[in-house]
Design a protein around this motif. Structure first.
Motif, PDB file in Angstrom:
ATOM      1  N   THR A   1       0.848  -1.198   0.204  1.00  0.00           N
ATOM      2  CA  THR A   1      -0.014  -0.038  -0.093  1.00  0.00           C
ATOM      3  C   THR A   1       0.828   1.216  -0.062  1.00  0.00           C
ATOM      4  O   THR A   1       0.446   2.320  -0.427  1.00  0.00           O
ATOM      5  CB  THR A   1      -0.941   0.140   1.330  1.00  0.00           C
ATOM      6  N   ASP A   2       1.931   1.243   0.470  1.00  0.00           N
ATOM      7  CA  ASP A   2       3.014   2.270   0.519  1.00  0.00           C
ATOM      8  C   ASP A   2       3.513   2.504  -0.962  1.00  0.00           C
ATOM      9  O   ASP A   2       3.648   3.399  -1.443  1.00  0.00           O
ATOM     10  CB  ASP A   2       4.300   2.059   1.223  1.00  0.00           C
ATOM     11  N   VAL A   3       3.733   1.268  -1.639  1.00  0.00           N
ATOM     12  CA  VAL A   3       4.294   1.508  -3.023  1.00  0.00           C
ATOM     13  C   VAL A   3       3.538   1.759  -3.938  1.00  0.00           C
ATOM     14  O   VAL A   3       3.721   2.662  -5.091  1.00  0.00           O
ATOM     15  CB  VAL A   3       5.145  -0.052  -3.217  1.00  0.00           C
ATOM     16  N   ALA A   4       2.274   1.334  -3.955  1.00  0.00           N
ATOM     17  CA  ALA A   4       1.142   1.471  -4.738  1.00  0.00           C
ATOM     18  C   ALA A   4       1.189   2.992  -5.300  1.00  0.00           C
ATOM     19  O   ALA A   4       0.943   3.332  -6.622  1.00  0.00           O
ATOM     20  CB  ALA A   4      -0.202   1.037  -4.303  1.00  0.00           C
ATOM     21  N   PRO A   5       1.217   4.059  -4.658  1.00  0.00           N
ATOM     22  CA  PRO A   5       1.051   5.610  -5.071  1.00  0.00           C
ATOM     23  C   PRO A   5       2.247   5.858  -5.784  1.00  0.00           C
ATOM     24  O   PRO A   5       2.231   6.891  -6.506  1.00  0.00           O
ATOM     25  CB  PRO A   5       0.665   6.268  -3.887  1.00  0.00           C
ATOM     26  N   GLY A   6       3.474   5.175  -5.560  1.00  0.00           N
ATOM     27  CA  GLY A   6       4.394   5.616  -6.353  1.00  0.00           C
ATOM     28  C   GLY A   6       5.400   6.799  -5.631  1.00  0.00           C
ATOM     29  O   GLY A   6       6.177   7.303  -6.226  1.00  0.00           O
ATOM     30  N   GLU A   7       4.879   7.120  -4.499  1.00  0.00           N
ATOM     31  CA  GLU A   7       5.812   8.087  -3.625  1.00  0.00           C
ATOM     32  C   GLU A   7       6.858   7.720  -3.089  1.00  0.00           C
ATOM     33  O   GLU A   7       6.853   7.092  -1.876  1.00  0.00           O
ATOM     34  CB  GLU A   7       4.738   8.892  -2.549  1.00  0.00           C
ATOM     35  N   ARG A   8       8.100   7.540  -3.762  1.00  0.00           N
ATOM     36  CA  ARG A   8       9.155   6.689  -3.220  1.00  0.00           C
ATOM     37  C   ARG A   8       9.781   7.026  -1.756  1.00  0.00           C
ATOM     38  O   ARG A   8      10.103   6.063  -1.020  1.00  0.00           O
ATOM     39  CB  ARG A   8      10.566   7.212  -4.026  1.00  0.00           C
ATOM     40  N   PRO A   9       9.630   8.132  -1.156  1.00  0.00           N
ATOM     41  CA  PRO A   9      10.209   8.598   0.028  1.00  0.00           C
ATOM     42  C   PRO A   9       9.149   7.589   1.099  1.00  0.00           C
ATOM     43  O   PRO A   9       9.740   7.442   2.306  1.00  0.00           O
ATOM     44  CB  PRO A   9       9.571   9.966   0.437  1.00  0.00           C
ATOM     45  N   ARG A  10       8.072   7.027   0.859  1.00  0.00           N
ATOM     46  CA  ARG A  10       7.029   6.378   1.619  1.00  0.00           C
ATOM     47  C   ARG A  10       7.733   4.882   1.823  1.00  0.00           C
ATOM     48  O   ARG A  10       7.246   4.478   2.377  1.00  0.00           O
ATOM     49  CB  ARG A  10       5.850   6.299   1.137  1.00  0.00           C
ATOM     50  N   PHE A  11       8.473   4.422   0.627  1.00  0.00           N
ATOM     51  CA  PHE A  11       8.853   2.964   0.624  1.00  0.00           C
ATOM     52  C   PHE A  11      10.386   2.803   0.242  1.00  0.00           C
ATOM     53  O   PHE A  11      10.871   1.625   0.404  1.00  0.00           O
ATOM     54  CB  PHE A  11       8.037   2.223  -0.275  1.00  0.00           C
ATOM     55  N   CYS A  12      11.077   3.739  -0.065  1.00  0.00           N
ATOM     56  CA  CYS A  12      12.291   3.420  -0.915  1.00  0.00           C
ATOM     57  C   CYS A  12      13.431   4.670  -0.404  1.00  0.00           C
ATOM     58  O   CYS A  12      13.083   5.628  -0.315  1.00  0.00           O
ATOM     59  CB  CYS A  12      12.302   3.535  -2.287  1.00  0.00           C
ATOM     60  N   ASP A  13      14.547   4.053   0.231  1.00  0.00           N
ATOM     61  CA  ASP A  13      15.465   5.160   0.355  1.00  0.00           C
ATOM     62  C   ASP A  13      16.827   4.949  -0.384  1.00  0.00           C
ATOM     63  O   ASP A  13      18.112   5.321   0.018  1.00  0.00           O
ATOM     64  CB  ASP A  13      15.716   4.878   2.130  1.00  0.00           C
ATOM     65  N   PHE A  14      16.746   4.576  -1.530  1.00  0.00           N
ATOM     66  CA  PHE A  14      17.814   4.477  -2.546  1.00  0.00           C
ATOM     67  C   PHE A  14      18.169   5.837  -2.768  1.00  0.00           C
ATOM     68  O   PHE A  14      17.332   6.656  -3.255  1.00  0.00           O
ATOM     69  CB  PHE A  14      17.315   3.485  -3.746  1.00  0.00           C
ATOM     70  N   ASP A  15      19.426   6.251  -2.824  1.00  0.00           N
ATOM     71  CA  ASP A  15      20.157   7.364  -3.294  1.00  0.00           C
ATOM     72  C   ASP A  15      21.211   7.300  -4.203  1.00  0.00           C
ATOM     73  O   ASP A  15      22.264   6.816  -3.994  1.00  0.00           O
ATOM     74  CB  ASP A  15      20.645   8.194  -2.129  1.00  0.00           C
ATOM     75  N   ALA A  16      21.057   7.255  -5.729  1.00  0.00           N
ATOM     76  CA  ALA A  16      21.892   7.039  -6.591  1.00  0.00           C
ATOM     77  C   ALA A  16      23.298   7.709  -6.556  1.00  0.00           C
ATOM     78  O   ALA A  16      24.335   7.216  -6.997  1.00  0.00           O
ATOM     79  CB  ALA A  16      21.328   7.567  -8.012  1.00  0.00           C
ATOM     80  N   SER A  17      23.264   8.746  -5.691  1.00  0.00           N
ATOM     81  CA  SER A  17      24.722   9.257  -5.857  1.00  0.00           C
ATOM     82  C   SER A  17      25.450   8.842  -4.493  1.00  0.00           C
ATOM     83  O   SER A  17      26.663   9.123  -4.469  1.00  0.00           O
ATOM     84  CB  SER A  17      24.412  10.580  -5.088  1.00  0.00           C
ATOM     85  N   ARG A  18      24.695   7.891  -3.807  1.00  0.00           N
ATOM     86  CA  ARG A  18      25.460   7.266  -2.605  1.00  0.00           C
ATOM     87  C   ARG A  18      25.463   5.831  -2.398  1.00  0.00           C
ATOM     88  O   ARG A  18      26.326   5.362  -1.944  1.00  0.00           O
ATOM     89  CB  ARG A  18      24.581   7.947  -1.352  1.00  0.00           C
ATOM     90  N   ASP A  19      24.205   5.259  -2.752  1.00  0.00           N
ATOM     91  CA  ASP A  19      24.223   3.654  -2.836  1.00  0.00           C
ATOM     92  C   ASP A  19      24.684   2.905  -3.996  1.00  0.00           C
ATOM     93  O   ASP A  19      24.237   3.266  -5.153  1.00  0.00           O
ATOM     94  CB  ASP A  19      22.590   3.415  -2.580  1.00  0.00           C
ATOM     95  N   PRO A  20      24.944   1.744  -3.758  1.00  0.00           N
ATOM     96  CA  PRO A  20      25.682   0.655  -4.897  1.00  0.00           C
ATOM     97  C   PRO A  20      24.414   0.147  -5.389  1.00  0.00           C
ATOM     98  O   PRO A  20      23.226  -0.101  -4.963  1.00  0.00           O
ATOM     99  CB  PRO A  20      26.175  -0.198  -4.108  1.00  0.00           C
ATOM    100  N   VAL A  21      24.113  -0.047  -6.911  1.00  0.00           N
ATOM    101  CA  VAL A  21      23.216  -0.526  -7.524  1.00  0.00           C
ATOM    102  C   VAL A  21      23.031  -2.157  -7.138  1.00  0.00           C
ATOM    103  O   VAL A  21      22.232  -2.823  -7.142  1.00  0.00           O
ATOM    104  CB  VAL A  21      23.386  -0.361  -8.957  1.00  0.00           C
ATOM    105  N   THR A  22      24.384  -2.686  -7.164  1.00  0.00           N
ATOM    106  CA  THR A  22      24.748  -4.100  -6.938  1.00  0.00           C
ATOM    107  C   THR A  22      25.662  -4.231  -5.708  1.00  0.00           C
ATOM    108  O   THR A  22      26.218  -3.151  -5.303  1.00  0.00           O
ATOM    109  CB  THR A  22      25.396  -4.987  -7.965  1.00  0.00           C
ATOM    110  N   PHE A  23      25.698  -5.391  -5.102  1.00  0.00           N
ATOM    111  CA  PHE A  23      26.474  -5.774  -3.852  1.00  0.00           C
ATOM    112  C   PHE A  23      27.617  -6.472  -3.910  1.00  0.00           C
ATOM    113  O   PHE A  23      27.478  -7.621  -3.250  1.00  0.00           O
ATOM    114  CB  PHE A  23      25.306  -6.121  -2.865  1.00  0.00           C
ATOM    115  N   GLY A  24      28.518  -6.046  -4.553  1.00  0.00           N
ATOM    116  CA  GLY A  24      29.783  -6.920  -4.399  1.00  0.00           C
ATOM    117  C   GLY A  24      30.052  -8.187  -5.407  1.00  0.00           C
ATOM    118  O   GLY A  24      31.152  -8.781  -5.445  1.00  0.00           O
ATOM    119  N   PHE A  25      29.103  -8.157  -6.370  1.00  0.00           N
ATOM    120  CA  PHE A  25      29.313  -9.147  -7.548  1.00  0.00           C
ATOM    121  C   PHE A  25      30.319  -8.701  -8.609  1.00  0.00           C
ATOM    122  O   PHE A  25      30.135  -7.782  -8.977  1.00  0.00           O
ATOM    123  CB  PHE A  25      28.177  -9.639  -7.999  1.00  0.00           C
ATOM    124  N   PRO A  26      31.160  -9.637  -9.032  1.00  0.00           N
ATOM    125  CA  PRO A  26      32.061  -9.209 -10.098  1.00  0.00           C
ATOM    126  C   PRO A  26      31.276  -8.660 -11.420  1.00  0.00           C
ATOM    127  O   PRO A  26      30.143  -9.207 -11.599  1.00  0.00           O
ATOM    128  CB  PRO A  26      32.809 -10.545 -10.516  1.00  0.00           C
TER     129      PRO A  26
END
Length: 66
Positions: free
Chosen positions: A32-57
């Protein structure tokens, strides 16, 4: 027929269902948080700070699919 709502994922640069968002390490809301698409309600990904993948070659099949 039930239409599954899709919401844009900036980490993967594509739309994903609420169920798929729940699999992401950056998503923390309920469907129900994801459905409206308001990212601050369900996602804390920050493209300038966070990795897209996690250590895979680089060069593995998993990178081609996101």
């Amino acid at each position: 027929m039930v239409l599954e709502l899709s919401v844009h994922c900036p980490r993967l640069a594509r739309t994903r269902t609420a169920e798929e968002h729940a699999e992401c390490p950056y998503c923390f809301g309920k469907a129900t948080d994801v459905a409206p698409g308001e990212r601050p309600r369900f996602c804390d990904f920050d493209a300038s700070r966070d990795p897209v993948t996690f250590g895979f070659p680089d060069g593995l099949t998993r990178h081609r699919a996101g």
